[in-house]
Scaffold this motif. Structure first.
Motif, PDB file in Angstrom:
ATOM      1  N   VAL A 273       0.847  -1.198   0.000  1.00  0.00           N
ATOM      2  CA  VAL A 273       0.000   0.000   0.000  1.00  0.00           C
ATOM      3  C   VAL A 273       0.884   1.250   0.000  1.00  0.00           C
ATOM      4  O   VAL A 273       1.825   1.346   0.799  1.00  0.00           O
ATOM      5  CB  VAL A 273      -0.918   0.001   1.240  1.00  0.00           C
ATOM      6  CG1 VAL A 273      -1.720   1.297   1.318  1.00  0.00           C
ATOM      7  CG2 VAL A 273      -1.849  -1.213   1.206  1.00  0.00           C
ATOM      8  N   PRO A 274       0.614   2.219  -0.875  1.00  0.00           N
ATOM      9  CA  PRO A 274       1.423   3.450  -0.898  1.00  0.00           C
ATOM     10  C   PRO A 274       1.326   4.213   0.431  1.00  0.00           C
ATOM     11  O   PRO A 274       0.246   4.332   1.010  1.00  0.00           O
ATOM     12  CB  PRO A 274       0.814   4.259  -2.041  1.00  0.00           C
ATOM     13  CG  PRO A 274       0.147   3.245  -2.915  1.00  0.00           C
ATOM     14  CD  PRO A 274      -0.382   2.191  -1.972  1.00  0.00           C
ATOM     15  N   VAL A 275       2.453   4.722   0.885  1.00  0.00           N
ATOM     16  CA  VAL A 275       2.526   5.480   2.138  1.00  0.00           C
ATOM     17  C   VAL A 275       3.555   6.585   1.993  1.00  0.00           C
ATOM     18  O   VAL A 275       4.352   6.612   1.056  1.00  0.00           O
ATOM     19  CB  VAL A 275       2.933   4.581   3.329  1.00  0.00           C
ATOM     20  CG1 VAL A 275       1.903   3.512   3.597  1.00  0.00           C
ATOM     21  CG2 VAL A 275       4.324   3.988   3.121  1.00  0.00           C
ATOM     22  N   ARG A 276       3.527   7.502   2.969  1.00  0.00           N
ATOM     23  CA  ARG A 276       4.662   8.399   3.209  1.00  0.00           C
ATOM     24  C   ARG A 276       5.432   7.810   4.392  1.00  0.00           C
ATOM     25  O   ARG A 276       4.842   7.527   5.431  1.00  0.00           O
ATOM     26  CB  ARG A 276       4.187   9.812   3.549  1.00  0.00           C
ATOM     27  CG  ARG A 276       3.682  10.619   2.364  1.00  0.00           C
ATOM     28  CD  ARG A 276       3.151  11.972   2.809  1.00  0.00           C
ATOM     29  NE  ARG A 276       1.899  11.826   3.546  1.00  0.00           N
ATOM     30  CZ  ARG A 276       1.411  12.721   4.404  1.00  0.00           C
ATOM     31  NH1 ARG A 276       2.099  13.811   4.679  1.00  0.00           N
ATOM     32  NH2 ARG A 276       0.254  12.520   5.008  1.00  0.00           N
ATOM     33  N   ARG A 277       6.727   7.652   4.236  1.00  0.00           N
ATOM     34  CA  ARG A 277       7.557   7.057   5.274  1.00  0.00           C
ATOM     35  C   ARG A 277       8.400   8.140   5.944  1.00  0.00           C
ATOM     36  O   ARG A 277       9.116   8.890   5.277  1.00  0.00           O
ATOM     37  CB  ARG A 277       8.448   5.972   4.683  1.00  0.00           C
ATOM     38  CG  ARG A 277       9.340   5.277   5.713  1.00  0.00           C
ATOM     39  CD  ARG A 277      10.176   4.182   5.093  1.00  0.00           C
ATOM     40  NE  ARG A 277      11.129   3.647   6.046  1.00  0.00           N
ATOM     41  CZ  ARG A 277      11.158   2.388   6.468  1.00  0.00           C
ATOM     42  NH1 ARG A 277      10.271   1.521   6.002  1.00  0.00           N
ATOM     43  NH2 ARG A 277      12.069   1.990   7.332  1.00  0.00           N
ATOM     44  N   HIS A 278       8.331   8.177   7.283  1.00  0.00           N
ATOM     45  CA  HIS A 278       9.092   9.119   8.095  1.00  0.00           C
ATOM     46  C   HIS A 278      10.096   8.291   8.908  1.00  0.00           C
ATOM     47  O   HIS A 278       9.689   7.528   9.795  1.00  0.00           O
ATOM     48  CB  HIS A 278       8.178   9.892   9.055  1.00  0.00           C
ATOM     49  CG  HIS A 278       6.962  10.482   8.407  1.00  0.00           C
ATOM     50  ND1 HIS A 278       6.794  11.848   8.253  1.00  0.00           N
ATOM     51  CD2 HIS A 278       5.830   9.898   7.896  1.00  0.00           C
ATOM     52  CE1 HIS A 278       5.619  12.081   7.674  1.00  0.00           C
ATOM     53  NE2 HIS A 278       5.026  10.912   7.443  1.00  0.00           N
ATOM     54  N   ASP A 279      11.374   8.415   8.618  1.00  0.00           N
ATOM     55  CA  ASP A 279      12.388   7.590   9.266  1.00  0.00           C
ATOM     56  C   ASP A 279      12.943   8.249  10.528  1.00  0.00           C
ATOM     57  O   ASP A 279      13.225   9.458  10.547  1.00  0.00           O
ATOM     58  CB  ASP A 279      13.545   7.306   8.303  1.00  0.00           C
ATOM     59  CG  ASP A 279      13.208   6.236   7.282  1.00  0.00           C
ATOM     60  OD1 ASP A 279      12.371   5.365   7.585  1.00  0.00           O
ATOM     61  OD2 ASP A 279      13.771   6.277   6.173  1.00  0.00           O
ATOM     62  N   PHE A 280      13.128   7.414  11.555  1.00  0.00           N
ATOM     63  CA  PHE A 280      13.735   7.844  12.807  1.00  0.00           C
ATOM     64  C   PHE A 280      14.763   6.798  13.220  1.00  0.00           C
ATOM     65  O   PHE A 280      14.952   5.792  12.535  1.00  0.00           O
ATOM     66  CB  PHE A 280      12.658   8.021  13.884  1.00  0.00           C
ATOM     67  CG  PHE A 280      11.640   9.075  13.547  1.00  0.00           C
ATOM     68  CD1 PHE A 280      11.874  10.397  13.850  1.00  0.00           C
ATOM     69  CD2 PHE A 280      10.459   8.739  12.877  1.00  0.00           C
ATOM     70  CE1 PHE A 280      10.945  11.383  13.515  1.00  0.00           C
ATOM     71  CE2 PHE A 280       9.531   9.707  12.540  1.00  0.00           C
ATOM     72  CZ  PHE A 280       9.774  11.038  12.872  1.00  0.00           C
ATOM     73  N   ASP A 281      15.443   7.037  14.319  1.00  0.00           N
ATOM     74  CA  ASP A 281      16.487   6.125  14.783  1.00  0.00           C
ATOM     75  C   ASP A 281      15.850   4.874  15.381  1.00  0.00           C
ATOM     76  O   ASP A 281      15.343   4.905  16.493  1.00  0.00           O
ATOM     77  CB  ASP A 281      17.358   6.826  15.823  1.00  0.00           C
ATOM     78  CG  ASP A 281      18.514   5.951  16.303  1.00  0.00           C
ATOM     79  OD1 ASP A 281      18.810   4.948  15.631  1.00  0.00           O
ATOM     80  OD2 ASP A 281      19.109   6.276  17.344  1.00  0.00           O
ATOM     81  N   GLY A 282      15.866   3.776  14.621  1.00  0.00           N
ATOM     82  CA  GLY A 282      15.365   2.509  15.135  1.00  0.00           C
ATOM     83  C   GLY A 282      13.920   2.201  14.821  1.00  0.00           C
ATOM     84  O   GLY A 282      13.432   1.125  15.179  1.00  0.00           O
ATOM     85  N   PHE A 283      13.218   3.099  14.137  1.00  0.00           N
ATOM     86  CA  PHE A 283      11.828   2.849  13.763  1.00  0.00           C
ATOM     87  C   PHE A 283      11.422   3.848  12.688  1.00  0.00           C
ATOM     88  O   PHE A 283      12.167   4.777  12.353  1.00  0.00           O
ATOM     89  CB  PHE A 283      10.890   2.944  14.979  1.00  0.00           C
ATOM     90  CG  PHE A 283      10.910   4.286  15.675  1.00  0.00           C
ATOM     91  CD1 PHE A 283      10.027   5.295  15.315  1.00  0.00           C
ATOM     92  CD2 PHE A 283      11.811   4.537  16.702  1.00  0.00           C
ATOM     93  CE1 PHE A 283      10.033   6.523  15.956  1.00  0.00           C
ATOM     94  CE2 PHE A 283      11.836   5.760  17.357  1.00  0.00           C
ATOM     95  CZ  PHE A 283      10.942   6.761  16.979  1.00  0.00           C
TER      96      PHE A 283
END
Length: 294
Positions: A273-283
């Motif tokens: 499913v298309p999403v916007r991904r927000h990356d952080f440290d470890g998740f």
């Protein structure tokens, strides 16, 4: 498939056990003097009821952290002897449907892919990292042609502030919407133990699915971060146990997502499913693409 083949069980605190389906879902058994509490029942792939009865013969209270299929999949295996199957009142109607065949088939494909990636990672790991061993092995996938997740009617409705007395230990019900409207965490003030379900996970937070709400997620995680947490037990992934520092970092991350202070990029979730991904440290936090928010 027997519980010994599919589940990985370990003591994760005094009178508390993680019953993991490694790489998939983590359920938890908490023992009191008079009552045992099973927080989530997993995928329904193995017989979690049989595994629980190996650990305790105490009367059993089941609490589903929320209504999603992967957290109530084993309800049918404990329904015959559980004193109650308890859910938040906001989710009572959401337990009426069995998992559709399309969802089961999609997850079967995902499970096979996860095992394949684990095998590839394992080859790299034995070259020097040694992060993997039998305790965290993503299990081979059994024949899932007959896999079913039936609808099991809850017998008890929970609300904010309810206290679950197990005899010698008491857990408070916290209503934590965000991932779903009926999210429930359980908090033991005397020990600082937090059973977090999908409100806290060490992987990708699904804040894009039907019923999810980023603003509610931010409020719920901020609330958890304000508790004197000693140990947080998480709903997914191999890293199932975290500290107060992790809870605070998750709360800060959701506040940043809510306030537009991140730089998301286009991606997909594990179902494609298309999403916007927000990356952080470890998740990471997954949110809906612009213009498709629920």
């Amino acid at each position: 498939m027997s519980g010994s083949d599919w589940f990985q069980v370990a003591e994760t605190g005094p009178g508390a056990f993680v019953i993991a389906e490694p790489g998939h879902v983590n359920s938890y058994l908490v023992l009191g003097d008079e009552l045992a509490l099973l927080y989530d029942t997993g995928m329904g792939v193995g017989d979690i009821g049989e595994r629980v009865r190996r650990l305790t013969r105490l009367p059993l209270l089941v609490v589903n952290s929320h209504h999603h299929f992967d957290h109530r999949g084993g309800n049918a295996s404990v329904a015959g002897y559980a004193a109650d199957i308890a859910v938040h009142a906001a989710g009572a109607a959401l337990h009426r449907d069995p998992a559709p065949r399309e969802w089961l088939e999609a997850y079967t494909h995902i499970a096979h892919g996860l095992r394949k990636r684990y095998e590839e990672f394992r080859v790299l790991d034995v070259g020097g990292f040694f992060l993997t061993d039998s305790r965290v092995e993503v299990r081979p996938v059994p024949d899932l042609a007959d896999w079913r997740i039936e609808a099991v009617r809850p017998t008890r409705l929970l609300r904010e502030g309810d206290v679950l007395d197990l005899g010698g230990r008491r857990l408070e019900v916290l209503h934590t919407p965000g991932h779903s409207p009926d999210g429930v965490c359980l908090w033991e003030p005397e020990t600082g133990l937090l059973l977090a379900g999908d409100t806290l996970i060490s992987g990708t937070f699904f804040a894009h699915v039907l019923g999810a709400d980023v603003t509610a997620f931010a409020a719920s995680t901020r609330r958890l971060a304000e508790l004197p947490v000693a140990t947080a037990l998480l709903g997914h992934n191999l890293r199932h146990r975290e500290s107060a520092d992790f809870v605070g970092r998750v709360a800060e991350a959701f506040a940043a997502v809510r306030d537009g202070r991140t730089r998301p990029y286009a991606s997909t979730d594990m179902f494609g499913v298309p999403v916007r991904r927000h990356d952080f440290d470890g998740f990471a936090v997954l949110t809906a693409p612009y213009g498709t928010e629920h």
